[in-house]
Motif scaffolding. Structure first.
Motif, PDB file in Angstrom:
ATOM      1  N   GLY A 111       6.186  -0.985   4.191  1.00  0.00           N
ATOM      2  CA  GLY A 111       7.193  -1.727   4.352  1.00  0.00           C
ATOM      3  C   GLY A 111       7.694  -2.020   5.798  1.00  0.00           C
ATOM      4  O   GLY A 111       8.726  -2.700   6.353  1.00  0.00           O
ATOM      5  N   GLY A 112       6.921  -1.400   6.887  1.00  0.00           N
ATOM      6  CA  GLY A 112       7.213  -1.250   8.208  1.00  0.00           C
ATOM      7  C   GLY A 112       6.345  -2.401   8.932  1.00  0.00           C
ATOM      8  O   GLY A 112       6.273  -2.014  10.258  1.00  0.00           O
ATOM      9  N   TYR A 113       6.121  -3.552   8.243  1.00  0.00           N
ATOM     10  CA  TYR A 113       5.162  -4.248   9.033  1.00  0.00           C
ATOM     11  C   TYR A 113       5.710  -5.235  10.046  1.00  0.00           C
ATOM     12  O   TYR A 113       5.240  -5.912  10.992  1.00  0.00           O
ATOM     13  N   LYS A 114       7.408  -5.090  10.587  1.00  0.00           N
ATOM     14  CA  LYS A 114       8.002  -5.996  11.333  1.00  0.00           C
ATOM     15  C   LYS A 114       8.000  -5.244  12.768  1.00  0.00           C
ATOM     16  O   LYS A 114       7.988  -5.894  13.842  1.00  0.00           O
ATOM     17  N   CYS A 115       7.714  -3.787  12.645  1.00  0.00           N
ATOM     18  CA  CYS A 115       7.536  -3.038  13.888  1.00  0.00           C
ATOM     19  C   CYS A 115       6.286  -2.487  13.813  1.00  0.00           C
ATOM     20  O   CYS A 115       6.258  -1.505  13.321  1.00  0.00           O
ATOM     21  N   ARG A 116       5.075  -3.135  14.505  1.00  0.00           N
ATOM     22  CA  ARG A 116       3.991  -2.711  14.256  1.00  0.00           C
ATOM     23  C   ARG A 116       3.539  -1.102  14.815  1.00  0.00           C
ATOM     24  O   ARG A 116       2.927  -0.461  14.140  1.00  0.00           O
ATOM     25  N   MET A 117       4.082  -0.690  16.030  1.00  0.00           N
ATOM     26  CA  MET A 117       3.796   0.532  16.731  1.00  0.00           C
ATOM     27  C   MET A 117       4.570   1.433  15.565  1.00  0.00           C
ATOM     28  O   MET A 117       3.786   2.765  15.541  1.00  0.00           O
ATOM     29  N   LYS A 118       5.663   1.385  15.302  1.00  0.00           N
ATOM     30  CA  LYS A 118       6.351   2.482  14.407  1.00  0.00           C
ATOM     31  C   LYS A 118       5.518   2.459  13.012  1.00  0.00           C
ATOM     32  O   LYS A 118       5.230   3.618  12.546  1.00  0.00           O
ATOM     33  N   GLN A 119       4.998   1.228  12.464  1.00  0.00           N
ATOM     34  CA  GLN A 119       4.283   1.420  11.429  1.00  0.00           C
ATOM     35  C   GLN A 119       2.880   2.098  11.488  1.00  0.00           C
ATOM     36  O   GLN A 119       2.304   2.771  10.859  1.00  0.00           O
ATOM     37  N   LEU A 120       2.378   1.870  12.621  1.00  0.00           N
ATOM     38  CA  LEU A 120       1.198   2.665  13.220  1.00  0.00           C
ATOM     39  C   LEU A 120       1.104   4.274  13.106  1.00  0.00           C
ATOM     40  O   LEU A 120       0.461   4.742  12.563  1.00  0.00           O
ATOM     41  N   ARG A 121       2.305   4.654  13.659  1.00  0.00           N
ATOM     42  CA  ARG A 121       2.702   5.908  13.724  1.00  0.00           C
ATOM     43  C   ARG A 121       2.840   6.680  12.174  1.00  0.00           C
ATOM     44  O   ARG A 121       2.237   7.535  11.917  1.00  0.00           O
ATOM     45  N   VAL A 122       3.559   5.728  11.378  1.00  0.00           N
ATOM     46  CA  VAL A 122       3.829   6.190  10.010  1.00  0.00           C
ATOM     47  C   VAL A 122       2.482   6.319   9.309  1.00  0.00           C
ATOM     48  O   VAL A 122       2.297   7.277   8.437  1.00  0.00           O
ATOM     49  N   VAL A 123       1.531   5.252   9.395  1.00  0.00           N
ATOM     50  CA  VAL A 123       0.284   5.147   8.694  1.00  0.00           C
ATOM     51  C   VAL A 123      -0.723   6.149   9.246  1.00  0.00           C
ATOM     52  O   VAL A 123      -1.008   6.977   8.280  1.00  0.00           O
ATOM     53  N   ILE A 124      -0.657   6.704  10.499  1.00  0.00           N
ATOM     54  CA  ILE A 124      -1.378   7.870  10.708  1.00  0.00           C
ATOM     55  C   ILE A 124      -1.035   9.149  10.442  1.00  0.00           C
ATOM     56  O   ILE A 124      -1.653   9.886   9.884  1.00  0.00           O
ATOM     57  N   PHE A 125       0.446   9.251  10.462  1.00  0.00           N
ATOM     58  CA  PHE A 125       1.011  10.296   9.747  1.00  0.00           C
ATOM     59  C   PHE A 125       0.589  10.434   8.431  1.00  0.00           C
ATOM     60  O   PHE A 125       0.339  11.882   7.955  1.00  0.00           O
ATOM     61  N   THR A 126       0.736   9.428   7.645  1.00  0.00           N
ATOM     62  CA  THR A 126       0.429   9.458   6.070  1.00  0.00           C
ATOM     63  C   THR A 126      -1.075   9.741   5.808  1.00  0.00           C
ATOM     64  O   THR A 126      -1.164  10.552   5.004  1.00  0.00           O
ATOM     65  N   ALA A 127      -1.652   9.227   6.692  1.00  0.00           N
ATOM     66  CA  ALA A 127      -3.291   9.617   6.795  1.00  0.00           C
ATOM     67  C   ALA A 127      -3.552  11.032   6.584  1.00  0.00           C
ATOM     68  O   ALA A 127      -4.245  11.718   5.939  1.00  0.00           O
ATOM     69  N   ILE A 128      -2.822  11.640   7.344  1.00  0.00           N
ATOM     70  CA  ILE A 128      -2.963  13.121   7.842  1.00  0.00           C
ATOM     71  C   ILE A 128      -2.393  14.075   6.844  1.00  0.00           C
ATOM     72  O   ILE A 128      -2.797  15.011   6.248  1.00  0.00           O
ATOM     73  N   VAL A 129      -0.965  13.588   6.090  1.00  0.00           N
ATOM     74  CA  VAL A 129      -0.622  14.159   4.836  1.00  0.00           C
ATOM     75  C   VAL A 129      -1.529  13.913   3.783  1.00  0.00           C
ATOM     76  O   VAL A 129      -1.582  14.957   2.911  1.00  0.00           O
ATOM     77  N   CYS A 130      -1.988  12.933   3.558  1.00  0.00           N
ATOM     78  CA  CYS A 130      -3.166  12.600   2.526  1.00  0.00           C
ATOM     79  C   CYS A 130      -4.289  13.507   2.517  1.00  0.00           C
ATOM     80  O   CYS A 130      -4.735  14.089   1.530  1.00  0.00           O
ATOM     81  N   LEU A 131      -4.842  13.763   3.579  1.00  0.00           N
ATOM     82  CA  LEU A 131      -5.932  14.749   4.010  1.00  0.00           C
ATOM     83  C   LEU A 131      -5.487  16.277   3.742  1.00  0.00           C
ATOM     84  O   LEU A 131      -6.107  16.938   3.210  1.00  0.00           O
ATOM     85  N   GLY A 132      -4.153  16.529   3.992  1.00  0.00           N
ATOM     86  CA  GLY A 132      -3.534  17.867   3.699  1.00  0.00           C
ATOM     87  C   GLY A 132      -3.575  18.096   2.137  1.00  0.00           C
ATOM     88  O   GLY A 132      -3.827  19.199   1.715  1.00  0.00           O
ATOM     89  N   PHE A 133      -3.013  16.947   1.428  1.00  0.00           N
ATOM     90  CA  PHE A 133      -3.115  17.048   0.032  1.00  0.00           C
ATOM     91  C   PHE A 133      -4.420  17.221  -0.713  1.00  0.00           C
ATOM     92  O   PHE A 133      -4.545  17.830  -1.597  1.00  0.00           O
ATOM     93  N   GLN A 134      -5.413  16.588  -0.060  1.00  0.00           N
ATOM     94  CA  GLN A 134      -6.737  16.598  -0.421  1.00  0.00           C
ATOM     95  C   GLN A 134      -7.070  18.072  -0.140  1.00  0.00           C
ATOM     96  O   GLN A 134      -8.015  18.739  -1.068  1.00  0.00           O
ATOM     97  N   GLY A 135      -6.812  18.624   0.953  1.00  0.00           N
ATOM     98  CA  GLY A 135      -7.269  19.964   1.163  1.00  0.00           C
ATOM     99  C   GLY A 135      -6.682  21.010   0.144  1.00  0.00           C
ATOM    100  O   GLY A 135      -7.330  21.930  -0.300  1.00  0.00           O
ATOM    101  N   TRP A 136      -5.451  20.788  -0.277  1.00  0.00           N
ATOM    102  CA  TRP A 136      -4.720  21.297  -1.410  1.00  0.00           C
ATOM    103  C   TRP A 136      -5.479  21.443  -2.421  1.00  0.00           C
ATOM    104  O   TRP A 136      -5.718  22.405  -3.352  1.00  0.00           O
TER     105      TRP A 136
END
Length: 136
Positions: A60-85
């Motif tokens: 939903g953060g498509y209106k502010c690309r730089m904030k969306q970029l930060r959230v997407v990168i953090f989400t990818a890191i959390v996904c990898l953490g869950f995969q590690g679990w």
């Protein structure tokens, strides 16, 4: 919103995370077959809730690309953490139970998030270059 390829990547990743609420994590094969879902364990449920919130925020953060970029990168890191679990659970329990192939969904979500982040960066670069060309 939906005309951008990064939104498609983030939408598919969101659907994968949401589908994990109804998928089996593993099942015990024996006299009676017992299925365990991701929502049966409190730890997995907390991971899923965090991932769902982050995926929806990144979608939903498509209106502010730089904030969306930060959230997407953090989400990818959390996904990898869950995969590690989940890999830890697999190593610990793989001799007693049979794991579902949905154990790879967080890795697929991380890959889709990284592809989405890459396209968000490219889209922002195009907008910035067009903005520079318009200035006198």
């Amino acid at each position: 919103m939906w005309q951008r390829i990064q939104t498609l990547f983030l939408g598919i990743a969101t659907l994968l995370v949401v589908s994990m609420y109804w998928c089996d994590l593993y099942w015990v094969v024996g006299d009676t077959e017992e299925h365990f879902k991701y929502t049966d364990s409190m730890v997995h449920l907390v991971w899923l809730i965090i991932l769902t919130v982050l995926q929806v925020l990144s979608l939903g953060g498509y209106k502010c690309r730089m904030k969306q970029l930060r959230v997407v990168i953090f989400t990818a890191i959390v996904c990898l953490g869950f995969q590690g679990w989940l890999v830890y659970d697999y190593i610990k329990l793989h001799q007693q139970v049979v794991f579902s192939w949905t154990i790879l969904f967080p890795f697929a979500c991380a890959v889709l998030d990284i592809m989405g982040a890459r396209n968000i960066m490219l889209d922002e670069a195009i907008v910035q270059s067009a903005d520079r060309l318009r200035r006198p």
